[in-house]
Design an enzyme around this catalytic site. Structure first.
Site, PDB file in Angstrom:
ATOM      1  N   HIS A  95       0.734  -1.076  -0.047  1.00 25.04           N
ATOM      2  CA  HIS A  95      -0.075   0.146  -0.283  1.00 25.04           C
ATOM      3  C   HIS A  95       1.040   1.105  -0.040  1.00 25.04           C
ATOM      4  CE1 HIS A  95       0.383   0.830   4.626  1.00 25.04           C
ATOM      5  NE2 HIS A  95       0.394  -0.657   4.497  1.00 25.04           N
ATOM      6  N   ASP A  97      -0.429   4.484   0.591  1.00 21.80           N
ATOM      7  CA  ASP A  97      -0.670   5.419   1.919  1.00 21.80           C
ATOM      8  C   ASP A  97      -0.054   5.178   2.982  1.00 21.80           C
ATOM      9  OD1 ASP A  97      -2.321   2.862   2.270  1.00 21.80           O
ATOM     10  OD2 ASP A  97      -3.508   4.102   3.614  1.00 21.80           O
ATOM     11  N   ASP A 128       6.640   1.068   6.281  1.00 20.17           N
ATOM     12  CA  ASP A 128       5.155   0.693   6.138  1.00 20.17           C
ATOM     13  C   ASP A 128       4.405   1.811   5.045  1.00 20.17           C
ATOM     14  OD1 ASP A 128       2.642  -0.517   6.456  1.00 20.17           O
ATOM     15  OD2 ASP A 128       2.314   0.139   8.369  1.00 20.17           O
ATOM     16  N   GLU A 159      -5.045   1.542   2.916  1.00 24.70           N
ATOM     17  CA  GLU A 159      -4.948   0.556   4.141  1.00 24.70           C
ATOM     18  C   GLU A 159      -4.630   0.985   5.514  1.00 24.70           C
ATOM     19  OE1 GLU A 159      -3.613  -2.690   6.457  1.00 24.70           O
ATOM     20  OE2 GLU A 159      -2.666  -0.901   6.313  1.00 24.70           O
ATOM     21  N   GLU A 160      -4.233   2.112   5.682  1.00 22.92           N
ATOM     22  CA  GLU A 160      -4.154   2.726   6.807  1.00 22.92           C
ATOM     23  C   GLU A 160      -5.290   3.309   7.237  1.00 22.92           C
ATOM     24  OE1 GLU A 160      -1.699   1.659   8.458  1.00 22.92           O
ATOM     25  OE2 GLU A 160      -0.037   1.567   7.295  1.00 22.92           O
ATOM     26  N   HIS A 424       3.784   2.923  12.266  1.00 24.45           N
ATOM     27  CA  HIS A 424       2.556   3.852  12.754  1.00 24.45           C
ATOM     28  C   HIS A 424       3.189   4.766  14.084  1.00 24.45           C
ATOM     29  CE1 HIS A 424      -0.792   0.931  11.517  1.00 24.45           C
ATOM     30  NE2 HIS A 424       0.242   0.924  10.610  1.00 24.45           N
TER      31      HIS A 424
HETATM   32 ZN   LIG Z   1       1.073  -1.512   6.293  1.00 25.02          ZN
END
Ligand SMILES: [Zn+2]
Length: 456
Positions: A95, A97, A128, A159-160, A424
């Site tokens: 992903h 995003d 990520d 996805e996030e 994150h």
């Molecule tokens: Zn991810």
């Protein structure tokens, strides 16, 4: 299937090619990281569009036919390139995003200015999952002009943000993503130098339980001692969800056992911030508790706050309960078992209702067969040591969408993260040495799958 195995020389050539490609792969990764493609609504969505365009351009340069698709959500990128006649097909997922960066002050360097320190590249999305995107691009580049398999690349843009339009994307474009193997590069490895395949994820259930004991709230001096209040009843009910050791007490839930990996109590205490003197709950190895057994947490309560408290017996109280489920557990069945438990344990005949808020399936890979054998061999080629099977205690909800849509495909969950990645969080980073191995493993995997042919 038959396997014209790769020679050690061919594998070494791929390693050398990837090593030569890494400076440009890293430069392209840095360009992606500089685009603040935060998919959460309160952020500038033109940046997500920019990053979709940047990913599309990277894939076009590798000769793929590329579309940017939007089905009511954020832009996803789908690219395809045919392989040799009769070769297997592989879909590569990542992903583009990212999560919001949080407070800039918590970062040691600006989140959207990729910065190297001690062999790690820092930045939001540096791992990520923009490094997942670049691992796919690197694998394509390693075979430029001579791709051993048909490849479809699918790079999601939300996805996030919950993958809300993924079902529509799969509905509308799923036929383009179907393949013999689907490589989902959005997880990580067990440790530096220790590769892993993520073979299980837990499922989840969220439910609201409401308790009523009285028609209306009443004076605790007049009625306390003979009439139960709803808050105390609710607390007793919630307490029934665990046994004395802290195991989940709801009967009939599935549980499994994690692979035996090195993970001790000291490390768990350190990573979780568990206070000295506070016991761990549950039984079995710590990883079994985290990956393969159910857990129950009270995540919210509607009760009178301490500030507003008065001498009153509350008539009503409510709590939100979050369950994590063994990877193979059917979440609807798990909710029914939870509901039944709560109704049966209603203290003092209190009126209990349970409402399902949300549930999601876990994932348990069918981690064997020829394609998985090649995946394990590819990781061993890249790291010099075989990958372990790793679980994840949380969920990657979209994976169950893939399993449902492509039941015939071998789904292989890989990734670029390591225990220090802090996806994150502030100071998210990518270990550059491990990243090269991730790229090698994926390039070798394509070659190994290309050597697999249906048996004649
Ligand atoms: Zn991810």
């Amino acid at each position: 299937m038959t396997d014209d195995a790769l020679t050690p020389d061919q594998i070494q050539q791929i390693r050398d090619r990837v090593a030569g490609l890494m400076p440009q792969v890293r430069a392209d990764l840095e360009q992606l990281v500089r685009i603040p493609s935060v998919s959460a609504s309160s952020f500038d969505q033109s940046q997500v569009a920019r990053s979709a365009e940047a990913v599309a351009e990277l894939l076009r340069r590798e000769g793929l036919d590329v579309d940017i698709v939007v089905e009511g959500g954020r832009p996803a990128v789908i690219g395809h390139i045919d392989g040799p006649e009769g070769a297997p097909t592989v879909t590569l997922y990542a992903h583009h995003d990212v999560q919001p960066p949080g407070d800039d002050a918590d970062w040691d360097s600006s989140p959207f200015e990729p910065t190297e320190r001690d062999g790690r590249l820092y930045g939001r999305g540096a791992a990520d999952d923009k490094a997942g995107v670049m691992a796919h691009v690197a694998a394509l580049r390693a075979h430029a002009g001579n791709l051993p398999v048909g490849v479809t690349v699918f790079v999601e843009g939300e996805e996030e943000f919950g993958s809300a339009s993924l079902p529509q994307i799969l509905e509308k474009h799923g036929h383009r993503l179907s393949a013999d193997a689907i490589v989902i590069a959005d997880s990580g490895n067990w440790a530096i130098g220790e590769p892993a395949l993520t073979t299980t994820l837990r499922g989840g259930v969220r439910a609201v339980v409401r308790v009523q004991t009285l028609d209306h709230s009443v004076h605790s001096g007049m009625y306390g001692g003979a009439a139960p209040d709803a808050v105390t009843a609710l607390i007793r009910l919630l307490a029934s969800l665990h046994d004395e050791d802290g195991n989940v007490a709801v009967k009939g839930l599935e549980e499994g056992t994690a692979a035996e990996l090195d993970y001790d109590e000291a490390r768990f205490r350190e990573e979780s911030g568990l206070l000295d003197g506070v016991d761990l709950i549950g039984t079995g190895s710590i990883l079994t508790r985290l990956w393969n057994k159910p857990s129950i947490t009270t995540i919210g309560m509607d009760v009178t706050s301490v500030d507003k408290a008065s001498n009153t017996l509350a008539a009503r109280a409510a709590a939100k309960v979050s369950m994590r489920l063994a990877p193979t557990q059917d979440p609807a069945a798990a909710f029914e078992l939870l509901e039944q438990h709560l109704l049966e344990h209603a203290p003092w005949g209190s009126k209990v209702t349970v409402e399902l808020e949300e549930h999601g399936s876990g994932f348990a890979a069918e981690a064997d067969g020829p394609i998985y054998d090649e995946a394990r061999a590819s990781f061993a080629d890249a790291w010099g040591t075989a990958p372990v099977d790793m679980g994840v205690g949380g969920s990657i909800p979209f994976i169950s969408d893939f399993v449902a849509r492509f039941p015939e495909a071998a789904i292989i969950v890989t990734g670029v993260e390591d225990p220090d990645t802090r996806a994150h969080g502030a100071n998210e980073s990518l270990h550059l040495g491990e990243f090269e191995k991730v790229c090698v493993a994926e390039a070798v995997l394509l070659a190994r799958l290309g050597a697999l042919r249906p048996a004649r």
